[in-house]
Design an enzyme around this catalytic site. Structure first.
Site, PDB file in Angstrom:
ATOM      1  N   GLU A 159      -2.930  14.842  -9.695  1.00 61.65           N
ATOM      2  CA  GLU A 159      -3.509  14.417  -8.408  1.00 61.65           C
ATOM      3  C   GLU A 159      -3.893  15.575  -7.490  1.00 61.65           C
ATOM      4  O   GLU A 159      -3.512  15.603  -6.318  1.00 61.65           O
ATOM      5  CB  GLU A 159      -2.539  13.457  -7.708  1.00 61.65           C
ATOM      6  CG  GLU A 159      -2.257  12.226  -8.554  1.00 61.65           C
ATOM      7  CD  GLU A 159      -1.219  11.284  -7.960  1.00 61.65           C
ATOM      8  OE1 GLU A 159      -0.725  11.534  -6.850  1.00 61.65           O
ATOM      9  OE2 GLU A 159      -0.902  10.280  -8.625  1.00 61.65           O
ATOM     10  N   GLU A 264      -1.498   5.412 -16.565  1.00 58.91           N
ATOM     11  CA  GLU A 264      -0.589   4.702 -15.643  1.00 58.91           C
ATOM     12  C   GLU A 264      -1.142   3.300 -15.394  1.00 58.91           C
ATOM     13  O   GLU A 264      -1.181   2.814 -14.255  1.00 58.91           O
ATOM     14  CB  GLU A 264      -0.450   5.472 -14.326  1.00 58.91           C
ATOM     15  CG  GLU A 264       0.018   6.901 -14.507  1.00 58.91           C
ATOM     16  CD  GLU A 264       0.340   7.638 -13.206  1.00 58.91           C
ATOM     17  OE1 GLU A 264       0.393   7.000 -12.145  1.00 58.91           O
ATOM     18  OE2 GLU A 264       0.538   8.862 -13.282  1.00 58.91           O
TER      19      GLU A 264
END
Ligand code: 9MR
Length: 374
Positions: A159, A264
């Site tokens: 991220e 995810e």
């Protein structure tokens, strides 16, 4: 002829199977394991929480062993847990997970080395660039080296991007400048030569963030440093998983010569208080109210069906690109453990995964099994 006799005769004999009742057909002819059903296509993973890693619940444990060929620790390899103080490392649960993976033939994707979130509190006291650099070196050299070749892969950087594709203003960017990502991969490559190295992020199927991701990957490669793959997290809503953009992303990322993974995956079924703005930024929360928690007493069948359909469409797409997609990991095993019960609103009842709160397979599970068996 009794059904028992029929079952014996049927197993492995397709012509006779056609004469069985539909319920018999399911038990006889269909693979009843996700990892088995997709074994020629890609790994099927799940994020495991602490209790699952400690094998506290035998039902959950059996599901994990039966259905998953890969696992990602949901939290226990994040820096705040594995490296809580400058000179202190806490490897107990990570060691346990690695042993669990080895014993059960489950490939471990370690998550994650460099991330702005869930950092140990001592980082806040570090003011100098040199000390952040030293932290990064110590962290990667110690943690990645310990599990070299024992974990299958690392999310080296997680991220690092803003939604517009620019670099997130993390402590790493502030102190080390934009090259910190290449440096993290360089350190990881040295510390873990026998482990695959990935960049992982959410919303990177979206064009601007995708472009930012491609820039990162190209920069790492141009520096002569190894990157083996990219993880598209896949936190979407069952009503609007962005199929076209996902397809474009698979093509563009694969063209860089790296693996593409969905790392995810979960599909929220609840109203999104921020409209279509999808984010996995844990800081972006909204206040609770009853109207945005409509299924607290159970999930209506119509929603079950929609969720199943949405998962099916996604997996059809993943199968279309099975040469490029190497793993699909769900962010949890069952609905009860999902972070989406508390994000972006605390205390809701979401139903984003394949197994329900009683660890029973949902329609969505069967839709993915059927996709491979029909
Ligand atoms: O599922 C994780 C949850 O238990 C933690 O509270 C949260 C804290 O940031 O992190 C969740 O996992 C995140 C993952 O590590 C990175 N991508 C977004 C995931 C969902 O927030």
């Amino acid at each position: 002829m009794t059904s028992k006799f029929f079952l014996t005769v049927c197993s492995g004999v397709c012509l006779l199977v056609a004469a069985c009742s539909p319920s018999q057909k399911i038990s006889i002819t269909k693979a009843n394991s996700l990892k088995e059903a997709y074994k020629n296509n890609f790994l099927i993973g799940a994020a495991l929480n602490t209790s699952q890693i400690q094998e506290h619940d035998s039902v959950a444990d059996n599901i994990i062993k039966q259905h998953f060929s890969a696992a990602t620790p949901e939290n226990i390899m994040k820096a705040e847990i594995i490296h809580p103080a400058w000179d202190t490392y806490n490897f107990d649960l990570a060691d346990k997970l690695v042993a669990y993976g080895a014993k059960n033939n489950i490939k471990i994707n370690a998550h994650t080395l460099i991330w702005h979130s869930q950092l140990p509190s001592f980082i806040r006291g570090i003011k100098s660039a040199d000390s952040i650099k030293l932290y990064m070196e110590n962290h990667i050299n110690t943690v990645a080296a310990r599990y070299n070749g024992k974990v299958y892969s690392w999310d080296v950087v997680n991220e690092a991007l803003n939604e517009d594709g620019t670099l997130r203003n993390s402590v790493f960017l502030q102190k080390l400048g934009p090259d910190y990502i290449v440096e993290a991969f360089r350190l990881a490559q040295k510390a873990a030569p026998d482990t695959k190295l990935y960049y992982n992020d959410y919303n990177i199927e979206q064009p601007k963030k995708r472009a930012g991701t491609i820039e990162i990957i190209k920069k790492i490669k141009a520096a002569g440093v190894r990157i083996d793959g990219v993880g598209i997290q896949g936190h979407w809503h069952m009503n609007d998983a962005p199929l076209d953009k996902i397809e474009e992303s698979i093509k563009e990322f694969s063209a860089l010569g790296i693996e593409v993974m969905f790392t995810e995956l979960d599909l929220s079924v609840l109203p999104n208080p921020r409209g279509r703005n999808n984010s996995a930024d844990i800081a972006a929360t909204t206040a609770y109210n009853e109207s945005i928690n409509p299924y607290k007493n159970g999930m209506p069948d119509s929603v079950q069906q929609k969720l199943a359909k949405s998962y099916e469409q996604l997996f059809q797409l993943f199968l279309k690109y099975k040469k490029n997609v190497t793993r699909v990991t769900f962010w949890g095993v069952d609905d009860g453990q999902s972070w989406l019960n508390d994000f972006p609103v605390r205390g809701r009842t979401n139903y984003a995964l394949l197994f329900d709160r009683k660890l029973q397979p949902k329609k969505a599970f069967y839709s993915l099994i059927d996709l491979k068996n029909n």
